[in-house]
Write a protein that holds these residues in place. Structure first.
Motif, PDB file in Angstrom:
ATOM      1  N   ILE A  18     -19.399-127.886  45.914  1.00  0.00           N
ATOM      2  CA  ILE A  18     -18.427-126.851  45.533  1.00  0.00           C
ATOM      3  C   ILE A  18     -19.073-125.488  45.727  1.00  0.00           C
ATOM      4  CG2 ILE A  18     -17.068-125.868  43.663  1.00  0.00           C
ATOM      5  CD1 ILE A  18     -17.018-128.667  42.391  1.00  0.00           C
ATOM      6  N   THR A  19     -18.371-124.636  46.437  1.00  0.00           N
ATOM      7  CA  THR A  19     -18.825-123.254  46.623  1.00  0.00           C
ATOM      8  C   THR A  19     -17.670-122.316  46.328  1.00  0.00           C
ATOM      9  OG1 THR A  19     -18.281-123.289  48.983  1.00  0.00           O
ATOM     10  CG2 THR A  19     -20.535-123.872  48.367  1.00  0.00           C
ATOM     11  N   GLY A  59     -19.926-120.936  37.985  1.00  0.00           N
ATOM     12  CA  GLY A  59     -18.945-119.941  37.603  1.00  0.00           C
ATOM     13  C   GLY A  59     -19.259-118.582  38.180  1.00  0.00           C
ATOM     14  N   TYR A  60     -18.342-117.643  37.987  1.00  0.00           N
ATOM     15  CA  TYR A  60     -18.511-116.315  38.564  1.00  0.00           C
ATOM     16  C   TYR A  60     -18.710-115.228  37.517  1.00  0.00           C
ATOM     17  CZ  TYR A  60     -13.468-116.786  37.807  1.00  0.00           C
ATOM     18  OH  TYR A  60     -12.252-117.051  37.292  1.00  0.00           O
ATOM     19  N   SER A  61     -18.937-115.608  36.300  1.00  0.00           N
ATOM     20  CA  SER A  61     -19.245-114.634  35.259  1.00  0.00           C
ATOM     21  C   SER A  61     -20.744-114.590  35.033  1.00  0.00           C
ATOM     22  CB  SER A  61     -18.538-114.997  33.959  1.00  0.00           C
ATOM     23  OG  SER A  61     -18.971-114.145  32.914  1.00  0.00           O
ATOM     24  N   GLY A 105     -16.050-115.474  54.650  1.00  0.00           N
ATOM     25  CA  GLY A 105     -16.079-115.457  56.104  1.00  0.00           C
ATOM     26  C   GLY A 105     -17.312-114.795  56.680  1.00  0.00           C
ATOM     27  N   ARG A 106     -18.083-114.106  55.854  1.00  0.00           N
ATOM     28  CA  ARG A 106     -19.305-113.445  56.322  1.00  0.00           C
ATOM     29  C   ARG A 106     -20.560-114.053  55.696  1.00  0.00           C
ATOM     30  NH1 ARG A 106     -20.306-108.292  55.136  1.00  0.00           N
ATOM     31  NH2 ARG A 106     -19.121-108.268  53.171  1.00  0.00           N
ATOM     32  N   PHE A 107     -20.475-114.463  54.438  1.00  0.00           N
ATOM     33  CA  PHE A 107     -21.624-115.014  53.721  1.00  0.00           C
ATOM     34  C   PHE A 107     -21.432-116.519  53.535  1.00  0.00           C
ATOM     35  CE2 PHE A 107     -22.937-110.996  51.104  1.00  0.00           C
ATOM     36  CZ  PHE A 107     -22.931-110.257  52.275  1.00  0.00           C
ATOM     37  N   THR A 108     -22.537-117.242  53.544  1.00  0.00           N
ATOM     38  CA  THR A 108     -22.509-118.681  53.294  1.00  0.00           C
ATOM     39  C   THR A 108     -23.615-119.036  52.319  1.00  0.00           C
ATOM     40  OG1 THR A 108     -21.690-119.132  55.534  1.00  0.00           O
ATOM     41  CG2 THR A 108     -22.625-120.980  54.301  1.00  0.00           C
ATOM     42  N   ILE A 109     -23.246-119.705  51.229  1.00  0.00           N
ATOM     43  CA  ILE A 109     -24.225-120.169  50.256  1.00  0.00           C
ATOM     44  C   ILE A 109     -24.486-121.647  50.509  1.00  0.00           C
ATOM     45  CG2 ILE A 109     -22.487-120.719  48.486  1.00  0.00           C
ATOM     46  CD1 ILE A 109     -24.523-119.699  46.385  1.00  0.00           C
ATOM     47  N   SER A 110     -25.731-122.060  50.375  1.00  0.00           N
ATOM     48  CA  SER A 110     -26.076-123.457  50.604  1.00  0.00           C
ATOM     49  C   SER A 110     -27.281-123.818  49.746  1.00  0.00           C
ATOM     50  CB  SER A 110     -26.371-123.718  52.082  1.00  0.00           C
ATOM     51  OG  SER A 110     -27.476-122.939  52.520  1.00  0.00           O
ATOM     52  N   ARG A 111     -27.530-125.114  49.646  1.00  0.00           N
ATOM     53  CA  ARG A 111     -28.685-125.584  48.879  1.00  0.00           C
ATOM     54  C   ARG A 111     -29.627-126.343  49.807  1.00  0.00           C
ATOM     55  NH1 ARG A 111     -27.243-126.164  42.753  1.00  0.00           N
ATOM     56  NH2 ARG A 111     -29.522-126.310  42.635  1.00  0.00           N
ATOM     57  N   PHE A 142     -20.347-110.469  40.986  1.00  0.00           N
ATOM     58  CA  PHE A 142     -20.514-111.823  41.506  1.00  0.00           C
ATOM     59  C   PHE A 142     -20.382-111.824  43.022  1.00  0.00           C
ATOM     60  CE2 PHE A 142     -20.066-116.313  41.912  1.00  0.00           C
ATOM     61  CZ  PHE A 142     -19.012-116.534  42.790  1.00  0.00           C
ATOM     62  N   VAL A 143     -21.190-112.622  43.692  1.00  0.00           N
ATOM     63  CA  VAL A 143     -21.108-112.771  45.139  1.00  0.00           C
ATOM     64  C   VAL A 143     -20.693-114.193  45.517  1.00  0.00           C
ATOM     65  CG1 VAL A 143     -22.371-112.666  47.328  1.00  0.00           C
ATOM     66  CG2 VAL A 143     -22.862-111.002  45.515  1.00  0.00           C
ATOM     67  N   ALA A 144     -21.433-115.186  45.044  1.00  0.00           N
ATOM     68  CA  ALA A 144     -21.137-116.565  45.421  1.00  0.00           C
ATOM     69  C   ALA A 144     -21.840-117.508  44.455  1.00  0.00           C
ATOM     70  CB  ALA A 144     -21.593-116.853  46.852  1.00  0.00           C
ATOM     71  N   TYR A 145     -21.319-118.733  44.358  1.00  0.00           N
ATOM     72  CA  TYR A 145     -22.045-119.764  43.628  1.00  0.00           C
ATOM     73  C   TYR A 145     -21.838-121.118  44.280  1.00  0.00           C
ATOM     74  CZ  TYR A 145     -18.565-122.470  40.922  1.00  0.00           C
ATOM     75  OH  TYR A 145     -17.563-123.315  40.539  1.00  0.00           O
ATOM     76  N   ILE A 146     -22.739-122.020  43.947  1.00  0.00           N
ATOM     77  CA  ILE A 146     -22.698-123.371  44.480  1.00  0.00           C
ATOM     78  C   ILE A 146     -23.053-124.333  43.363  1.00  0.00           C
ATOM     79  CG2 ILE A 146     -25.114-123.279  45.264  1.00  0.00           C
ATOM     80  CD1 ILE A 146     -24.206-124.863  47.766  1.00  0.00           C
ATOM     81  N   ASN A 147     -22.360-125.462  43.323  1.00  0.00           N
ATOM     82  CA  ASN A 147     -22.640-126.404  42.236  1.00  0.00           C
ATOM     83  C   ASN A 147     -23.922-127.171  42.534  1.00  0.00           C
ATOM     84  OD1 ASN A 147     -21.643-128.197  44.200  1.00  0.00           O
ATOM     85  ND2 ASN A 147     -20.902-129.595  42.617  1.00  0.00           N
ATOM     86  N   TRP A 148     -24.295-128.090  41.638  1.00  0.00           N
ATOM     87  CA  TRP A 148     -25.625-128.684  41.704  1.00  0.00           C
ATOM     88  C   TRP A 148     -25.867-129.486  42.969  1.00  0.00           C
ATOM     89  CZ3 TRP A 148     -27.039-133.831  41.933  1.00  0.00           C
ATOM     90  CH2 TRP A 148     -26.001-134.750  41.803  1.00  0.00           C
ATOM     91  N   ASN A 149     -24.839-130.127  43.511  1.00  0.00           N
ATOM     92  CA  ASN A 149     -25.069-130.963  44.695  1.00  0.00           C
ATOM     93  C   ASN A 149     -24.558-130.313  45.989  1.00  0.00           C
ATOM     94  OD1 ASN A 149     -22.315-131.234  44.532  1.00  0.00           O
ATOM     95  ND2 ASN A 149     -22.298-133.446  44.341  1.00  0.00           N
ATOM     96  N   GLY A 150     -24.093-129.072  45.902  1.00  0.00           N
ATOM     97  CA  GLY A 150     -23.630-128.385  47.090  1.00  0.00           C
ATOM     98  C   GLY A 150     -22.212-128.686  47.485  1.00  0.00           C
TER      99      GLY A 150
END
Length: 121
Positions: free
Chosen positions: A56-57, A102-104, A65-71, A46-54
């Motif tokens: 929750i990450t 989730g991270y699974s 601190g290095r990667f950023t997930i966004s929608r 797992f690396v990262a996840y984001i919920n449907w509206n952005g």
């Protein structure tokens, strides 16, 4: 739901890449989306996840601190901005989607085809 990932490539250590993943299909903009990676000879992680509206990450510790997930505004795209890349970030990166996040990896129903990220040291 179909997922199309892009943006991988070869970069020097310390550099940056931005991965994109676009989802198509009914309700795809209501799904949580995640990024996973698999290095050669290793298990998928797992690396990262984001919920449907952005709102929750969540990130694995090694990329905080290095990667950023966004929608995207239309909510059917997800991005992974990767900065300060390290050789150990080298892997095939996959985007995935499911209703709850989730991270699974086993909890994700839909997967993209993967995009190779190679970081040279």
């Amino acid at each position: 739901v179909q997922l199309q990932a892009s943006g991988g490539g070869l970069v020097q250590a310390g550099g940056s890449l931005r991965l994109s993943c676009t989802a198509s299909g009914r309700t795809s903009n209501t799904y949580a989306m995640g990024w996973f990676r698999q290095a050669l000879g290793k298990e998928r992680e797992f690396v990262a996840y984001i919920n449907w509206n952005g709102g929750i990450t969540y990130y694995t510790n090694s990329v905080k601190g290095r990667f950023t997930i966004s929608r995207g505004n239309a909510k059917n795209s997800v991005y992974l901005q990767m900065n300060s890349l390290k050789a150990e970030d080298t892997a095939v990166y996959y985007c995935a989607a499911n209703p709850q996040g989730g991270y699974s990896g086993s909890s994700y129903n839909y997967w993209g085809q993967g995009t190779q990220v190679t970081v040279s040291s």
